[in-house]
Scaffold this motif. Structure first.
Motif, mmCIF file in Angstrom:
data_model
loop_
_atom_site.group_PDB
_atom_site.id
_atom_site.type_symbol
_atom_site.label_atom_id
_atom_site.label_comp_id
_atom_site.label_asym_id
_atom_site.label_seq_id
_atom_site.Cartn_x
_atom_site.Cartn_y
_atom_site.Cartn_z
ATOM 1 N N GLY A 1 -2.613 -16.715 -21.407
ATOM 2 C CA GLY A 1 -1.515 -15.764 -21.292
ATOM 3 C C GLY A 1 -0.210 -16.517 -21.388
ATOM 4 O O GLY A 1 -0.127 -17.674 -20.977
ATOM 5 N N GLN B 1 -3.556 -9.711 -18.027
ATOM 6 C CA GLN B 1 -4.298 -10.236 -19.172
ATOM 7 C C GLN B 1 -5.564 -10.964 -18.704
ATOM 8 O O GLN B 1 -6.462 -11.212 -19.503
ATOM 9 C CB GLN B 1 -3.393 -11.208 -19.939
ATOM 10 C CG GLN B 1 -3.206 -10.863 -21.394
ATOM 11 C CD GLN B 1 -2.151 -11.757 -22.047
ATOM 12 O OE1 GLN B 1 -0.978 -11.736 -21.684
ATOM 13 N NE2 GLN B 1 -2.570 -12.549 -23.020
ATOM 14 N N HIS C 1 5.994 -11.748 -27.241
ATOM 15 C CA HIS C 1 5.071 -11.054 -26.341
ATOM 16 C C HIS C 1 3.895 -10.484 -27.120
ATOM 17 O O HIS C 1 2.748 -10.555 -26.667
ATOM 18 C CB HIS C 1 5.789 -9.926 -25.600
ATOM 19 C CG HIS C 1 6.514 -10.398 -24.385
ATOM 20 N ND1 HIS C 1 5.855 -10.825 -23.259
ATOM 21 C CD2 HIS C 1 7.818 -10.532 -24.117
ATOM 22 C CE1 HIS C 1 6.747 -11.198 -22.351
ATOM 23 N NE2 HIS C 1 7.948 -11.033 -22.853
ATOM 24 N N TRP D 1 7.042 -8.898 -15.289
ATOM 25 C CA TRP D 1 6.538 -9.568 -16.495
ATOM 26 C C TRP D 1 5.399 -10.519 -16.148
ATOM 27 O O TRP D 1 4.426 -10.631 -16.900
ATOM 28 C CB TRP D 1 7.666 -10.324 -17.204
ATOM 29 C CG TRP D 1 8.608 -9.427 -17.933
ATOM 30 C CD1 TRP D 1 9.868 -9.062 -17.546
ATOM 31 C CD2 TRP D 1 8.370 -8.739 -19.175
ATOM 32 N NE1 TRP D 1 10.422 -8.204 -18.469
ATOM 33 C CE2 TRP D 1 9.535 -7.993 -19.473
ATOM 34 C CE3 TRP D 1 7.292 -8.690 -20.056
ATOM 35 C CZ2 TRP D 1 9.644 -7.207 -20.616
ATOM 36 C CZ3 TRP D 1 7.409 -7.907 -21.192
ATOM 37 C CH2 TRP D 1 8.571 -7.175 -21.465
ATOM 38 N N ARG E 1 0.264 -3.043 -20.534
ATOM 39 C CA ARG E 1 0.227 -3.615 -21.889
ATOM 40 C C ARG E 1 -0.533 -4.936 -21.906
ATOM 41 O O ARG E 1 -1.010 -5.375 -22.937
ATOM 42 C CB ARG E 1 1.651 -3.848 -22.413
ATOM 43 C CG ARG E 1 2.516 -2.617 -22.394
ATOM 44 C CD ARG E 1 2.638 -1.980 -23.756
ATOM 45 N NE ARG E 1 3.108 -0.619 -23.652
ATOM 46 C CZ ARG E 1 4.332 -0.197 -23.984
ATOM 47 N NH1 ARG E 1 5.195 -1.059 -24.462
ATOM 48 N NH2 ARG E 1 4.671 1.059 -23.862
ATOM 49 N N GLY E 2 -0.600 -5.580 -20.730
ATOM 50 C CA GLY E 2 -1.358 -6.826 -20.624
ATOM 51 C C GLY E 2 -2.840 -6.638 -20.865
ATOM 52 O O GLY E 2 -3.573 -7.601 -21.088
ATOM 53 N N ARG E 3 -3.304 -5.388 -20.839
ATOM 54 C CA ARG E 3 -4.730 -5.136 -21.062
ATOM 55 C C ARG E 3 -5.067 -5.070 -22.544
ATOM 56 O O ARG E 3 -6.239 -4.969 -22.914
ATOM 57 C CB ARG E 3 -5.151 -3.811 -20.384
ATOM 58 C CG ARG E 3 -4.990 -3.805 -18.880
ATOM 59 C CD ARG E 3 -5.728 -4.938 -18.221
ATOM 60 N NE ARG E 3 -7.173 -4.845 -18.407
ATOM 61 C CZ ARG E 3 -8.005 -5.887 -18.323
ATOM 62 N NH1 ARG E 3 -7.537 -7.088 -18.084
ATOM 63 N NH2 ARG E 3 -9.289 -5.729 -18.492
ATOM 64 N N LEU F 1 -0.063 -11.371 -26.684
ATOM 65 C CA LEU F 1 -1.081 -10.372 -26.347
ATOM 66 C C LEU F 1 -2.161 -10.293 -27.424
ATOM 67 O O LEU F 1 -3.103 -9.512 -27.297
ATOM 68 C CB LEU F 1 -0.432 -8.996 -26.170
ATOM 69 C CG LEU F 1 0.419 -8.831 -24.911
ATOM 70 C CD1 LEU F 1 1.183 -7.514 -24.942
ATOM 71 C CD2 LEU F 1 -0.452 -8.897 -23.653
ATOM 72 N N MET G 1 2.377 -8.547 -15.830
ATOM 73 C CA MET G 1 1.785 -8.197 -17.123
ATOM 74 C C MET G 1 0.889 -9.331 -17.632
ATOM 75 O O MET G 1 -0.203 -9.098 -18.142
ATOM 76 C CB MET G 1 2.872 -7.891 -18.155
ATOM 77 C CG MET G 1 2.305 -7.323 -19.441
ATOM 78 S SD MET G 1 3.509 -7.222 -20.782
ATOM 79 C CE MET G 1 3.257 -8.797 -21.559
ATOM 80 N N VAL G 2 1.367 -10.559 -17.471
ATOM 81 C CA VAL G 2 0.553 -11.704 -17.913
ATOM 82 C C VAL G 2 -0.703 -11.822 -17.041
ATOM 83 O O VAL G 2 -1.781 -12.120 -17.542
ATOM 84 C CB VAL G 2 1.397 -12.996 -17.901
ATOM 85 C CG1 VAL G 2 0.541 -14.191 -18.263
ATOM 86 C CG2 VAL G 2 2.569 -12.876 -18.867
#
Lengths: 289, 353
Positions: free
Chosen positions: A95, A171, B244, A164, A115-117, B248, A167-168
């Motif tokens: 990540g 992941q 980003h 943020w 969104r990390g998914r 991802l 979000m990582v």
């Protein structure tokens, strides 16, 4: 290769080994910033990369995360080649939090963290309740669970940076790379964020690699310190062994005294400068032998 | 993946903020799409009923499904339904294209009208008509080629080790002026009567769309909609910026190229049939994003907004000014702009509160 002693209580991460750069060269528009660099970032440890402005530390991180292409060399993670791995597969192992992050208008905290998914979802994939659970845990781990419903744009800088990071975390990668994660934060929020990353490393065995400006915080939070200058690694190892007045002078061209940090005992850099005001104190300990 | 965060005593679904936010978003999306569908159906009823030969709504609806006298059937099935269908399909295509451009280039002004791609289609059509003396579908093919050529030129001049959205937009604005100048010069130097028929290609109208063209538009839109469904998953990560998105796992260059190609295809397709309908691709996605307000590209709502907007504009164009049937393209801006301004004004108030 740096071996991690098994007496350490932190869980060794099962899926990833050390992140290793082999003869890596990276450049922009024909100008090489990093030339033939070898570096091992130990698995399950916190590594801080420090160095003067434009020394290539951010470029190195971008190269390791494949945000920027390598001109030569390769990067491996355990026995896998990062350079040729499909991007989505890489995103399930590594990540990355880039230096600048701008959230789209209207997006809420939980949605942004969700969104990390992306790398875990299929082509027509939707969020599942498993994804929700991961997002919820990431929000809790970063202390922003009560902000889940708020628009990201309304948050303070410290809160936003934690979002943020969340979000990582969502992941769920064994390695997390962060490019100057504390840059826009005041000192209290810097410490809070670094504590959070240390927790993450301690609880999950996540390999944390971060580019930092603040030498004393780097020395305090890192197991492994990498000092760069002009695209090269000038010193690396445990902060207590690496960070001395000589290294600071070599890398930064700064005359400084290095004393033990009164809180943690790790090396603390005190710049000399040309205008030391106030009464001069002798350092209460001297590292110089 | 095998990694898990430390388990926490799990919250019951009733108090789960993450799942409830997601459910609320889904309800809002359904509500917005439902409201737009109701509006579109009401407008469609109006479009079938109004006209020189005034029909009652009941007779118009019966005629639409094939019941009624020959006069009713001719008016509804041959005149009004094709126009209605053209308005809905073209609006959907412009709305979707605009949403793709704006989300991929991360710029709310990046619409095909402003980038000159729609103007390129007009130039292509006028070259085919006035320069090569072509008619019918061949003119539409000319429009398609024109849009493609402008898109390629923008590409060529904007590409520097990857696609940078600001450069793409600025180069596009440059080509928009160039294409407009070429178009103006061609119309000025053309024969008066030719120029009048070519004028449709500078304003856009859904009035005279024939059956074959309608078929091409419908089929093309269906194919491109499937492509969009396949690439739509890239849009949310891309909206976070290239770094980003790469982090991802999105292949950003391929994603932007694929998305822009699809969007250019949609613009070329719609423009080749109805001409450039000003403002729709710019304003429909902006309205859609305000309605959804989740930071996403609002693709499905942009489709519905575009279709509804063009239908409303066409009704105004045909009936509002007595005696003058204005081309649809003149009215799209008049209908869309005030609504967008109102949305922006009310949105601002809400976030400040």
């Amino acid at each position: 290769m740096i071996d991690v002693p098994h007496t350490d209580t932190r869980p060794a991460h099962g899926t990833t080994g050390a992140l290793v750069a082999h003869g890596v060269s990276i450049g922009y528009d024909g100008h090489r910033v990093i030339e033939d660099l070898d570096l091992t970032l130990p698995a399950g440890r916190v590594t801080a990369v420090v160095g003067p402005n434009a020394c290539g530390k951010s470029t190195l991180l971008r190269g390791l995360a494949r945000l920027h292409p390598l001109e030569a060399g390769r990067v491996t993670l355990g026995d896998r080649d990062v350079t040729t791995m499909p991007r989505k597969e890489l995103a399930r192992s590594v990540g990355v939090l880039p230096q600048t992050s701008v959230a789209p208008d209207g997006v809420r905290v939980a949605e942004l963290v969700g969104r990390g998914r992306y790398p875990h979802q299929g082509w027509f994939g939707r969020h599942s309740s498993d994804d929700d659970a991961v997002v919820r845990r990431a929000l809790e781990a970063t202390g922003v669970a009560d902000l889940a419903d708020r628009p990201v744009a309304e948050l303070s800088g410290g809160q936003r940076q934690r979002v943020w990071v969340a979000m990582v975390l969502a992941q769920e990668t064994g390695v997390v790379l962060l490019d100057e994660p504390t840059t826009f934060l005041d000192v209290a929020h810097q410490v809070e964020l670094l504590d959070l990353l240390a927790d993450l490393n301690a609880e999950r065995g996540t390999t944390v690699v971060m580019v930092l400006h603040e030498l004393n915080l780097a020395a305090r939070y890192a197991d492994h310190l990498v000092v760069m200058s002009a695209g090269r690694v000038v010193a690396e190892g445990p902060p207590a062994e690496v960070l001395d007045a000589r290294t600071v002078l070599d890398a930064f061209g700064l005359d400084a005294q290095v004393v033990p940090d009164p809180v943690s005992g790790t090396p603390m850099v005190v710049p000399v400068g040309r205008h030391p005001r106030g009464r001069r104190h002798t350092p209460f300990h001297s590292v110089d032998k | 993946m095998t990694t898990t965060l430390p388990a926490t005593p799990s919250a019951t679904p009733a108090t789960d903020p993450v799942g409830s936010l997601r459910r609320r978003r889904r309800r809002r999306l359904a509500l917005v799409l439902g409201a737009l569908a109701v509006l579109a159906v009401a407008l469609a009823g109006l479009a079938l009923t109004l006209g020189a030969a005034s029909l009652t709504p009941g007779r118009a609806l019966l005629a639409a499904v094939g019941v009624g006298d020959d006069g009713d059937l001719f008016i509804v099935q041959r005149l009004r339904l094709p126009r209605l269908a053209a308005a809905l399909l073209a609006g959907a295509a412009f709305g979707l294209a605009g949403a793709l451009f704006q989300s991929t280039l991360r710029n709310p002004l990046a619409s095909p009208d402003i980038l000159g791609i729609a103007t390129g289609a007009s130039v292509g059509a006028v070259v085919a008509m006035l320069g090569l003396g072509l008619t019918g579908l061949a003119v539409s093919a000319g429009a398609f080629v024109g849009a493609g050529v402008i898109a390629l030129l923008i590409w060529f001049f904007a590409w520097r080790q990857g696609l940078h959205s600001i450069r793409f937009v600025l180069v596009g604005v440059g080509f928009a002026y160039l294409a407009s100048s070429v178009l103006a010069w061609m119309l000025a130097s053309a024969d008066q009567r030719d120029a009048a028929s070519a004028l449709v290609w500078t304003v856009g109208s859904v009035a005279d769309v024939r059956g074959t063209e309608l078929g091409v538009l419908g089929l093309g839109l269906a194919v491109l909609a499937v492509v969009v469904a396949a690439i739509s998953r890239w849009q949310a990560p891309l909206a976070l910026g290239d770094d980003h998105a790469r982090g991802l796992g999105v292949p950003t260059d391929a994603a932007r190229v694929g998305t822009l190609l699809t969007a250019v295809g949609l613009v070329a397709l719609a423009t080749s049939v109805v001409g450039p309908l000003a403002f729709v691709a710019l304003v429909a996605p902006a309205i859609a994003r305000r309605l959804v307000d989740d930071g996403g590209p609002a693709l499905s709502v942009s489709v519905a907004t575009g279709a509804t907007l063009v239908l409303a504009a066409d009704i105004v164009a045909e009936h509002a000014v007595l005696g003058v049937a204005a081309p649809t393209g003149i009215v799209t801006g008049l209908v869309g702009a005030p609504y967008l301004l109102w949305l922006l004004a009310t949105h601002e108030k809400r976030t400040r509160a």
